[in-house]
Design a protein around this motif. Structure first.
Motif, PDB file in Angstrom:
ATOM      1  N   VAL A 264       0.867  -1.177   0.000  1.00 43.11           N
ATOM      2  CA  VAL A 264       0.000   0.000   0.000  1.00 43.11           C
ATOM      3  C   VAL A 264       0.900   1.223   0.000  1.00 43.11           C
ATOM      4  O   VAL A 264       1.774   1.365   0.861  1.00 43.11           O
ATOM      5  CB  VAL A 264      -0.927   0.023   1.228  1.00 43.11           C
ATOM      6  CG1 VAL A 264      -1.889   1.207   1.141  1.00 43.11           C
ATOM      7  CG2 VAL A 264      -1.708  -1.280   1.349  1.00 43.11           C
ATOM      8  N   LEU A 265       0.712   2.120  -0.968  1.00 40.86           N
ATOM      9  CA  LEU A 265       1.616   3.251  -1.148  1.00 40.86           C
ATOM     10  C   LEU A 265       0.860   4.572  -1.206  1.00 40.86           C
ATOM     11  O   LEU A 265      -0.204   4.669  -1.843  1.00 40.86           O
ATOM     12  CB  LEU A 265       2.402   3.100  -2.451  1.00 40.86           C
ATOM     13  CG  LEU A 265       3.755   2.387  -2.415  1.00 40.86           C
ATOM     14  CD1 LEU A 265       4.268   2.183  -3.827  1.00 40.86           C
ATOM     15  CD2 LEU A 265       4.762   3.190  -1.601  1.00 40.86           C
ATOM     16  N   GLU A 266       1.410   5.574  -0.561  1.00 37.08           N
ATOM     17  CA  GLU A 266       0.937   6.941  -0.724  1.00 37.08           C
ATOM     18  C   GLU A 266       1.310   7.387  -2.136  1.00 37.08           C
ATOM     19  O   GLU A 266       2.466   7.248  -2.549  1.00 37.08           O
ATOM     20  CB  GLU A 266       1.613   7.822   0.324  1.00 37.08           C
ATOM     21  CG  GLU A 266       1.254   9.282   0.257  1.00 37.08           C
ATOM     22  CD  GLU A 266       2.065  10.108   1.237  1.00 37.08           C
ATOM     23  OE1 GLU A 266       1.915  11.347   1.196  1.00 37.08           O
ATOM     24  OE2 GLU A 266       2.866   9.531   2.011  1.00 37.08           O
ATOM     25  N   ASP A 267       0.365   7.914  -2.868  1.00 36.48           N
ATOM     26  CA  ASP A 267       0.618   8.262  -4.271  1.00 36.48           C
ATOM     27  C   ASP A 267       1.268   9.639  -4.346  1.00 36.48           C
ATOM     28  O   ASP A 267       0.625  10.657  -4.630  1.00 36.48           O
ATOM     29  CB  ASP A 267      -0.686   8.221  -5.072  1.00 36.48           C
ATOM     30  CG  ASP A 267      -0.425   8.068  -6.565  1.00 36.48           C
ATOM     31  OD1 ASP A 267       0.750   8.101  -6.965  1.00 36.48           O
ATOM     32  OD2 ASP A 267      -1.390   7.905  -7.324  1.00 36.48           O
ATOM     33  N   ASN A 268       2.571   9.663  -4.113  1.00 36.44           N
ATOM     34  CA  ASN A 268       3.329  10.917  -4.072  1.00 36.44           C
ATOM     35  C   ASN A 268       4.651  10.712  -4.795  1.00 36.44           C
ATOM     36  O   ASN A 268       5.698  10.531  -4.177  1.00 36.44           O
ATOM     37  CB  ASN A 268       3.548  11.342  -2.612  1.00 36.44           C
ATOM     38  CG  ASN A 268       4.309  12.652  -2.493  1.00 36.44           C
ATOM     39  OD1 ASN A 268       4.355  13.454  -3.425  1.00 36.44           O
ATOM     40  ND2 ASN A 268       4.922  12.877  -1.337  1.00 36.44           N
ATOM     41  N   PHE A 269       4.582  10.736  -6.135  1.00 42.37           N
ATOM     42  CA  PHE A 269       5.753  10.466  -6.980  1.00 42.37           C
ATOM     43  C   PHE A 269       5.867  11.538  -8.055  1.00 42.37           C
ATOM     44  O   PHE A 269       5.565  11.286  -9.230  1.00 42.37           O
ATOM     45  CB  PHE A 269       5.635   9.079  -7.613  1.00 42.37           C
ATOM     46  CG  PHE A 269       5.742   7.935  -6.648  1.00 42.37           C
ATOM     47  CD1 PHE A 269       6.940   7.250  -6.481  1.00 42.37           C
ATOM     48  CD2 PHE A 269       4.656   7.543  -5.881  1.00 42.37           C
ATOM     49  CE1 PHE A 269       7.047   6.195  -5.589  1.00 42.37           C
ATOM     50  CE2 PHE A 269       4.745   6.483  -4.978  1.00 42.37           C
ATOM     51  CZ  PHE A 269       5.948   5.812  -4.831  1.00 42.37           C
ATOM     52  N   GLN A 282      -1.839  -1.019  -3.990  1.00 44.48           N
ATOM     53  CA  GLN A 282      -2.887  -0.063  -3.646  1.00 44.48           C
ATOM     54  C   GLN A 282      -2.257   1.311  -3.443  1.00 44.48           C
ATOM     55  O   GLN A 282      -1.408   1.487  -2.574  1.00 44.48           O
ATOM     56  CB  GLN A 282      -3.594  -0.480  -2.357  1.00 44.48           C
ATOM     57  CG  GLN A 282      -4.355  -1.789  -2.427  1.00 44.48           C
ATOM     58  CD  GLN A 282      -4.793  -2.242  -1.033  1.00 44.48           C
ATOM     59  OE1 GLN A 282      -4.130  -3.050  -0.399  1.00 44.48           O
ATOM     60  NE2 GLN A 282      -5.906  -1.712  -0.562  1.00 44.48           N
ATOM     61  N   PHE A 283      -2.692   2.289  -4.230  1.00 42.93           N
ATOM     62  CA  PHE A 283      -2.252   3.663  -4.048  1.00 42.93           C
ATOM     63  C   PHE A 283      -3.355   4.427  -3.320  1.00 42.93           C
ATOM     64  O   PHE A 283      -4.509   4.438  -3.763  1.00 42.93           O
ATOM     65  CB  PHE A 283      -1.926   4.311  -5.394  1.00 42.93           C
ATOM     66  CG  PHE A 283      -0.626   3.840  -5.981  1.00 42.93           C
ATOM     67  CD1 PHE A 283       0.569   4.425  -5.600  1.00 42.93           C
ATOM     68  CD2 PHE A 283      -0.590   2.783  -6.889  1.00 42.93           C
ATOM     69  CE1 PHE A 283       1.783   3.989  -6.137  1.00 42.93           C
ATOM     70  CE2 PHE A 283       0.610   2.338  -7.421  1.00 42.93           C
ATOM     71  CZ  PHE A 283       1.802   2.948  -7.038  1.00 42.93           C
ATOM     72  N   VAL A 284      -2.997   5.033  -2.205  1.00 44.55           N
ATOM     73  CA  VAL A 284      -3.980   5.682  -1.341  1.00 44.55           C
ATOM     74  C   VAL A 284      -3.451   7.038  -0.899  1.00 44.55           C
ATOM     75  O   VAL A 284      -2.240   7.284  -0.912  1.00 44.55           O
ATOM     76  CB  VAL A 284      -4.280   4.814  -0.105  1.00 44.55           C
ATOM     77  CG1 VAL A 284      -4.892   3.472  -0.498  1.00 44.55           C
ATOM     78  CG2 VAL A 284      -3.026   4.597   0.737  1.00 44.55           C
ATOM     79  N   PRO A 340      -9.290  -4.830  18.752  1.00 40.34           N
ATOM     80  CA  PRO A 340     -10.129  -3.694  19.168  1.00 40.34           C
ATOM     81  C   PRO A 340      -9.375  -2.365  19.222  1.00 40.34           C
ATOM     82  O   PRO A 340     -10.001  -1.304  19.220  1.00 40.34           O
ATOM     83  CB  PRO A 340     -10.600  -4.103  20.566  1.00 40.34           C
ATOM     84  CG  PRO A 340     -10.528  -5.590  20.586  1.00 40.34           C
ATOM     85  CD  PRO A 340      -9.324  -5.921  19.762  1.00 40.34           C
ATOM     86  N   ALA A 341      -8.040  -2.410  19.273  1.00 39.09           N
ATOM     87  CA  ALA A 341      -7.251  -1.178  19.328  1.00 39.09           C
ATOM     88  C   ALA A 341      -6.825  -0.694  17.947  1.00 39.09           C
ATOM     89  O   ALA A 341      -6.056   0.262  17.836  1.00 39.09           O
ATOM     90  CB  ALA A 341      -6.008  -1.397  20.197  1.00 39.09           C
ATOM     91  N   VAL A 342      -7.300  -1.346  16.891  1.00 40.60           N
ATOM     92  CA  VAL A 342      -6.969  -0.952  15.521  1.00 40.60           C
ATOM     93  C   VAL A 342      -8.102  -0.109  14.951  1.00 40.60           C
ATOM     94  O   VAL A 342      -9.242  -0.581  14.863  1.00 40.60           O
ATOM     95  CB  VAL A 342      -6.724  -2.193  14.634  1.00 40.60           C
ATOM     96  CG1 VAL A 342      -6.475  -1.778  13.187  1.00 40.60           C
ATOM     97  CG2 VAL A 342      -5.546  -3.013  15.169  1.00 40.60           C
ATOM     98  N   PRO A 343      -7.834   1.128  14.556  1.00 38.49           N
ATOM     99  CA  PRO A 343      -8.881   1.963  13.960  1.00 38.49           C
ATOM    100  C   PRO A 343      -9.380   1.363  12.643  1.00 38.49           C
ATOM    101  O   PRO A 343      -8.693   0.541  12.026  1.00 38.49           O
ATOM    102  CB  PRO A 343      -8.170   3.301  13.721  1.00 38.49           C
ATOM    103  CG  PRO A 343      -6.960   3.272  14.591  1.00 38.49           C
ATOM    104  CD  PRO A 343      -6.551   1.831  14.675  1.00 38.49           C
ATOM    105  N   PRO A 344     -10.553   1.782  12.190  1.00 39.60           N
ATOM    106  CA  PRO A 344     -11.087   1.260  10.922  1.00 39.60           C
ATOM    107  C   PRO A 344     -10.124   1.484   9.755  1.00 39.60           C
ATOM    108  O   PRO A 344      -9.422   2.494   9.695  1.00 39.60           O
ATOM    109  CB  PRO A 344     -12.380   2.063  10.731  1.00 39.60           C
ATOM    110  CG  PRO A 344     -12.758   2.518  12.106  1.00 39.60           C
ATOM    111  CD  PRO A 344     -11.473   2.740  12.829  1.00 39.60           C
ATOM    112  N   VAL A 345     -10.099   0.515   8.842  1.00 35.74           N
ATOM    113  CA  VAL A 345      -9.235   0.570   7.662  1.00 35.74           C
ATOM    114  C   VAL A 345     -10.126   0.552   6.427  1.00 35.74           C
ATOM    115  O   VAL A 345     -11.027  -0.284   6.324  1.00 35.74           O
ATOM    116  CB  VAL A 345      -8.272  -0.641   7.634  1.00 35.74           C
ATOM    117  CG1 VAL A 345      -7.351  -0.557   6.432  1.00 35.74           C
ATOM    118  CG2 VAL A 345      -7.459  -0.699   8.933  1.00 35.74           C
ATOM    119  N   PRO A 346      -9.911   1.461   5.472  1.00 29.39           N
ATOM    120  CA  PRO A 346     -10.770   1.512   4.282  1.00 29.39           C
ATOM    121  C   PRO A 346     -10.876   0.167   3.574  1.00 29.39           C
ATOM    122  O   PRO A 346      -9.866  -0.506   3.337  1.00 29.39           O
ATOM    123  CB  PRO A 346     -10.073   2.545   3.393  1.00 29.39           C
ATOM    124  CG  PRO A 346      -9.331   3.429   4.348  1.00 29.39           C
ATOM    125  CD  PRO A 346      -8.879   2.522   5.450  1.00 29.39           C
TER     126      PRO A 346
END
Length: 491
Positions: A264-269, A282-284, A340-346
Motif C-alpha cells: 500500500v503506497l501513498e501516491d506521491n511520486f 494499492q495507491f492511497v 479492538p485497538a486498531v482503527p477502521p481501515v478503508p
C-alpha cells in the motif's frame, strides 16, 4: 539433473518454472535500490517483474546498490547469474517458482562516487530502500539520531559518505547542482510512517554539513509512506536444495516466501512512477490505517507467539501454531486487546484480515523460525506492542494479555529456555537485556525501567502490577501453566 540459473539457460528452465516473457535487453534502470535482500527480491522486484510482463514501464528496472559487507556477497551471487532470481511462493498446498528479471545490475558496493554519479542520472526517478527497521538510526520513539557515529562521520565528510542516507543526500545535492529535478525516495521497510522516517534520516544527515540544503530536501523531495507485507525467511542450504529437487534450478541465492503479498503506497511520486496499480499495489492518500493494522495485528501477533514458543523450544512458526496453548493465546489476545485497538481501515474487514494472518502463520511450507520472530525485541516491542498497550491504558481498557506478552519477552531475555537450553544472543542489545531480565526476576521494575522501550507505559501502576504478576507466575509455574491461567481467567 539441474540447470544453472543464467540468461542463456532461460529457455531450458522455462519448461519447469515461469521465466520472464519480456526482452530484458529492452529494460533500463529507473529505480536505484539500496538493500538487495530477500524481502526486496520477493516483494518490490516481483511486482515490477509482473508489471514488465504486461509490456509496461520497462524504463523502471532496478539497479542495486549497497554499503554493507554482506551486500558484496549478494552482488557476486546475483552477478554470476545475470541478476536473475528464482522466487518460490508457497501455500500449504502448493509451491510455485518464477524467475524474475526486473533487476539489471548492481553498483560496486561502497563505491560512493559511482553511487552518487548514478543517483545524479536523470533516468533514476525513484530511490528505494530496504535497510531493515534497525537501519534508520532512530530511537524507540522514531526520532532520528544525528549523533550516531556513522551519521556524524558523514556529516564531516559529506562528499564521501558511507551511509545510505549520506549517499542519498549527496546524490540529491549533485542533481540540484546539475539543474535536475529530485528523485523520489521510497522506503520499503517495515516502519510506521517509513517515508517520514526516511525523510528525517536524509535531511538530518544533510543538516550536519549544510542546514540550508537540508531545508531544501524537506521542501522539495517526495518521501511517500508505504506499507509492505510478505513473510520471507532467510535463504540457506535447505532452500537451495529444495529448489534443485523440486524445480531442477541451481540458484546461488533463491528466495522462498509465502503466497501472500501486499503493498500500500501513498501516491506521491512527482518524478513519475511505474503503473504498479495494474499488478495489485494499492495507491492511497493516507497509508496510516493500513500501517497500524499490519503492525499491530501481524507484527504484534508474531511477538505474541514468538516468546512462549521460544521458551518451549519450538523451532518453526507453524509448529507454534500447532501448539494448542500458543494458538489459543494468539486468538485471545488478538480478539480481546489488539484488534479492538486498531482503527477502521478503508475497504478492510479486520476479522477477515486476522483470519488470513492465522492462515499465513500456520503455513508449514515457509519454514519461518521462532528465533527470527524473537529477534531484535528491543527495537520491535516499542513499535509493535507498546503503542497498543499505551492506547488501551489511555482508554482505561484491559491490558492483561499484553502484560503477559511483555513478561514472556522478559523471561526469554533471561537467556535460557524452560528446558535449560541456552538462548544464544538474539538482539543487538542482548548484553544489556540479559542483566535486566535477570534483575527483574527479583524486581520486575528493573525491566519496565527501560524508558527507551516502555516510556510512560513502564510507569503505569496498572501495567506494572500486571507485568509483575505474570513474570512471577512464569518463574513459579512455567510457560504452559501461565498460559492456561491467562486463557481460563484464573490469575
Amino acid at each position: 539433473m539441474t540447470t544453472k540459473l543464467a540468461a542463456e539457460n532461460l529457455t531450458e528452465i522455462s519448461s519447469r518454472v515461469h521465466v520472464p516473457g519480456y526482452d530484458r535487453a529492452g529494460l533500463s534502470a529507473g529505480i536505484l535500490h539500496f538493500g538487495i535482500g530477500n524481502f526486496h527480491r520477493a516483494h518490490q522486484a516481483v511486482y515490477l517483474d509482473e508489471l514488465f510482463e504486461t509490456g509496461r514501464d520497462h524504463d523502471f528496472a532496478i539497479l542495486g546498490a549497497g554499503v554493507m559487507a554482506g551486500d558484496e556477497k549478494m552482488r557476486q551471487a546475483l552477478g554470476g547469474q545475470d541478476f536473475l532470481t528464482t522466487v518460490v511462493d508457497q501455500s500449504a498446498a502448493a509451491s510455485n517458482a518464477r524467475v524474475t528479471g526486473a533487476m539489471v545490475g548492481m553498483l560496486p558496493v561502497g563505491d560512493a562516487q559511482a553511487i552518487i554519479e548514478k543517483l545524479a542520472d536523470p533516468a533514476i526517478r525513484i530511490v528505494s530502500l530496504t535497510v531493515t527497521e534497525g537501519g534508520y538510526f532512530i530511537d524507540s520513539t522514531g526520532r532520528f539520531n544525528p549523533e550516531h557515529p556513522a551519521i556524524a562521520a558523514d556529516g564531516k565528510t559529506p562528499d564521501d559518505p558511507k551511509t545510505v542516507f549520506g549517499l542519498i543526500a549527496a546524490g540529491l545535492k549533485e542533481r540540484r547542482g546539475r539543474g535536475l529535478s529530485p528523485f523520489t525516495v521510497m522506503s520499503c521497510d517495515n516502519i510506521p510512517h517509513n517515508g517520514v522516517v526516511a525523510k528525517n534520516a536524509v535531511a538530518g544527515t544533510a543538516r550536519l554539513s549544510d542546514p540550508a540544503f537540508a531545508d531544501w530536501i524537506t521542501e522539495n523531495v517526495a518521501f511517500p509512506n508505504g506499507m509492505v507485507d510478505r513473510i520471507t525467511p532467510a535463504t540457506g542450504d535447505r532452500e537451495r536444495r529444495l529448489l534443485e529437487e523440486e524445480f531442477g534450478v541451481e540458484d546461488a541465492w533463491p528466495v522462498f516466501c509465502e503466497d501472500f503479498k501486499q503493498w500500500v503506497l501513498e501516491d506521491n511520486f512527482p518524478a513519475g512512477r511505474p503503473a504498479l496499480q495494474n499488478v495489485g499495489v494499492q495507491f492511497v492518500p493516507d497509508v496510516t490505517p493500513f500501517e497500524i493494522m499490519k503492525i499491530r495485528i501481524l507484527n504484534g501477533g508474531h511477538a505474541v507467539i514468538a516468546y512462549p514458543a521460544g521458551l518451549l523450544d519450538i523451532h518453526f512458526v507453524h509448529e507454534a501454531m500447532e501448539h494448542p496453548l500458543v494458538a489459543a493465546f494468539l486468538e485471545k489476545i488478538e480478539q480481546d486487546e489488539i484488534v479492538p485497538a486498531v482503527p477502521p481501515v478503508p475497504d478492510t474487514d479486520l476479522q477477515v484480515y486476522f483470519g488470513e494472518i492465522k492462515r499465513r502463520f500456520a503455513n508449514p511450507k515457509i519454514g519461518d523460525t521462532v528465533r527470527r520472530l524473537c529477534l531484535d525485541g528491543s527495537n520491535r516491542q516499542p513499535k509493535f506492542i507498546v503503542p497498543t498497550i499505551a492506547d488501551r491504558l489511555k482508554e482505561g481498557h484491559d491490558v492483561t494479555g499484553l502484560a503477559l506478552e511483555s513478561a514472556l519477552w522478559c523471561r526469554y531475555c533471561f537467556g535460557e529456555t524452560e528446558s535449560g537450553a541456552v538462548i544464544e544472543p538474539n538482539d543487538p542489545n542482548w548484553d544489556l537485556l540479559v542483566p535486566k531480565a535477570q534483575a527483574a526476576r527479583a524486581d520486575p521494575g528493573e525491566w519496565l525501567g527501560m524508558d527507551d522501550v516502555y516510556g510512560e507505559v513502564g510507569r503505569s501502576d496498572v501495567f506494572r502490577e500486571l507485568f509483575a504478576h505474570w513474570l512471577r507466575t512464569l518463574w513459579d509455574e512455567g510457560t504452559e501453566k501461565t498460559l492456561k491461567r491467562y486463557l481460563d481467567g484464573t490469575r
